[in-house]
Design a protein around this motif. Structure first.
Motif, mmCIF file in Angstrom:
data_model
loop_
_atom_site.group_PDB
_atom_site.id
_atom_site.type_symbol
_atom_site.label_atom_id
_atom_site.label_comp_id
_atom_site.label_asym_id
_atom_site.label_seq_id
_atom_site.Cartn_x
_atom_site.Cartn_y
_atom_site.Cartn_z
ATOM 1 N N LYS A 28 43.019 46.287 52.166
ATOM 2 C CA LYS A 28 41.303 45.658 52.357
ATOM 3 C C LYS A 28 40.558 46.423 51.735
ATOM 4 C CE LYS A 28 39.218 43.052 55.987
ATOM 5 N NZ LYS A 28 39.499 42.691 57.194
ATOM 6 N N SER A 29 39.973 45.913 51.260
ATOM 7 C CA SER A 29 38.056 46.396 50.941
ATOM 8 C C SER A 29 37.137 45.614 51.232
ATOM 9 C CB SER A 29 37.609 46.341 49.007
ATOM 10 O OG SER A 29 38.995 47.201 48.302
ATOM 11 N N ILE A 30 35.912 46.848 51.548
ATOM 12 C CA ILE A 30 34.340 46.587 52.421
ATOM 13 C C ILE A 30 33.958 47.058 51.592
ATOM 14 C CG2 ILE A 30 32.598 47.228 54.208
ATOM 15 C CD1 ILE A 30 35.244 47.875 55.843
ATOM 16 N N ILE A 31 33.013 45.660 50.865
ATOM 17 C CA ILE A 31 31.812 46.333 49.718
ATOM 18 C C ILE A 31 30.289 46.363 50.034
ATOM 19 C CG2 ILE A 31 31.325 44.921 47.194
ATOM 20 C CD1 ILE A 31 34.401 43.782 48.506
ATOM 21 N N ILE A 32 29.504 47.329 49.647
ATOM 22 C CA ILE A 32 28.336 46.895 50.625
ATOM 23 C C ILE A 32 27.494 47.669 49.465
ATOM 24 C CG2 ILE A 32 27.085 48.338 52.331
ATOM 25 C CD1 ILE A 32 29.258 49.398 53.689
ATOM 26 N N PHE A 98 22.371 50.295 45.103
ATOM 27 C CA PHE A 98 23.500 50.761 44.987
ATOM 28 C C PHE A 98 24.725 49.229 45.342
ATOM 29 C CE2 PHE A 98 22.353 51.252 49.363
ATOM 30 C CZ PHE A 98 23.578 51.077 50.543
ATOM 31 N N THR A 99 26.235 49.980 44.848
ATOM 32 C CA THR A 99 27.135 49.647 45.614
ATOM 33 C C THR A 99 28.074 50.524 46.071
ATOM 34 O OG1 THR A 99 27.063 46.875 44.808
ATOM 35 C CG2 THR A 99 29.324 47.371 45.220
ATOM 36 N N LEU A 100 28.870 50.422 47.365
ATOM 37 C CA LEU A 100 29.489 51.495 47.598
ATOM 38 C C LEU A 100 30.009 50.213 48.285
ATOM 39 C CD1 LEU A 100 30.393 54.318 49.695
ATOM 40 C CD2 LEU A 100 29.517 52.810 51.289
ATOM 41 N N GLN A 101 32.022 51.039 47.871
ATOM 42 C CA GLN A 101 33.151 50.309 47.595
ATOM 43 C C GLN A 101 34.167 51.103 48.982
ATOM 44 O OE1 GLN A 101 35.096 48.337 44.486
ATOM 45 N NE2 GLN A 101 36.982 48.107 46.129
ATOM 46 N N ILE A 102 34.484 50.806 49.707
ATOM 47 C CA ILE A 102 35.202 51.339 50.347
ATOM 48 C C ILE A 102 37.244 50.813 50.415
ATOM 49 C CG2 ILE A 102 36.161 52.599 52.433
ATOM 50 C CD1 ILE A 102 33.400 52.577 53.486
ATOM 51 N N LEU A 103 38.269 50.543 49.604
ATOM 52 C CA LEU A 103 39.411 50.731 49.714
ATOM 53 C C LEU A 103 40.798 51.895 50.702
ATOM 54 C CD1 LEU A 103 41.626 48.657 48.124
ATOM 55 C CD2 LEU A 103 42.210 50.798 46.750
ATOM 56 N N VAL A 104 41.135 51.069 51.429
ATOM 57 C CA VAL A 104 41.981 51.117 52.313
ATOM 58 C C VAL A 104 43.804 51.346 52.029
ATOM 59 C CG1 VAL A 104 42.447 51.103 54.927
ATOM 60 C CG2 VAL A 104 40.535 49.964 54.223
#
Length: 310
Positions: A28-32, A98-104
């Motif tokens: 799962k990814s969260i994209i901020i 900006f774009t921050l992506q956190i991939l689990v």
């Protein structure tokens, strides 16, 4: 087990705290996406185990604008902070979008900044306990979006995520930088379905005339989204059997030459919603209704890409 695609949070006020529906899963990814305020001293993004005060923080991502600038990563358990992991780099300049992506992943978070791998952070708290994302500090947000790999299956021992995506698509092709050449084409893994979101970040060229986003199926274009700077309009249409239908032209042109943008195309049961920079810009009723057959995203025209989440 498949997971329903959570709708993004658009233009959330800071400080922000929101539920991650279904919690985190491997893949799962969260994209901020947002903007660091001019003169900012710091901001943070937390992945938390609950929304109450004093909740454990599994991941604390904390850019600090000192000299030199750096980013702190940490975990807080039972109100006690662990040892900091610092990276002396400022991936998000003050006053810039900006774009921050956190991939689990099973053993770590993969953190990407503006489409490029930034660092890995190994889990200190099981990611399955995380159910909240919070943001605070000198920052403003356009959106917080979520992406599950289509047809995701709960992993077994030794599982490695598999994504039916072509080389250079950029998700989740870390640590190599994505190759977003124009024209750009990528597979929409699993096709479209209600709740699926496609997120596109980039910059419009200063001398732009036209840009195009196409959602294609085998023999046509289900959704043609075509900002035209020479006509100051966004044209929407569908091409079936090599024939274009009637154009839709209402709603204005929510893009500016030389400026960054974020487009989110949200697939609903009967229509698409298109958000530009966090604001709903257009709605387009499905003319081609076999959504699962829509499996290609095309992008072309006078723009540069920084992140594509399809």
């Amino acid at each position: 087990m498949a997971f329903y695609q959570q709708q993004p949070f658009y233009n959330p006020r800071i400080p922000f705290s929101g539920q991650i529906q279904g919690g985190l899963q491997d893949g799962k990814s969260i994209i901020i996406s947002g903007r660091v305020l001019p003169g900012a001293n710091r901001f943070h993004v937390n992945l938390q185990c609950g929304s109450h005060s004093g909740a454990d923080i599994a991941l604390h991502f904390n850019p600090r604008y000192e000299s030199p600038g750096y980013v702190v990563h940490n975990t807080c358990q039972s109100r006690n902070w662990g040892s900091e992991e610092r990276k002396y780099e400022s991936p998000f300049p003050q006053g810039q979008t900006f774009t921050l992506q956190i991939l689990v992943e099973q053993d770590k978070y993969k953190i990407s900044t503006n489409g490029r791998h930034f660092m890995d952070y190994r889990h200190r708290v099981p990611y399955t306990q995380v159910d909240t994302v919070s943001v605070d500090g000198m920052v403003e947000l356009n959106s917080i979006a979520f992406q599950n790999p289509a047809g995701y299956i709960a992993p077994q021992a030794g599982y490695q995520p598999q994504y039916a995506m072509p080389p250079g698509c950029g998700f989740p092709a870390y640590p190599s930088a994505p190759n977003y050449t124009i024209p750009y084409k990528t597979v929409i893994n699993g096709g479209l379905y209600p709740g699926k979101n496609i997120v596109i970040n980039g910059v419009i060229n200063p001398n732009a005339s036209r840009i195009t986003f196409n959602l294609r199926y085998r023999s046509g274009i289900a959704f043609h989204y075509n900002p035209r700077f020479d006509e100051k309009v966004v044209v929407r249409n569908t091409n079936q059997m090599e024939n274009w239908g009637p154009e839709e032209r209402s709603g204005g042109l929510p893009f500016q030459k030389g400026q960054p943008f974020q487009v989110t195309i949200s697939c609903n049961p009967h229509h698409y919603n298109v958000f530009v920079n966090g604001k709903q810009a257009h709605t387009y009723k499905h003319r081609f209704t076999m959504l699962h057959e829509i499996d290609i995203l095309e992008i072309c025209g006078d723009l540069q890409l920084s992140l594509v989440q399809a």
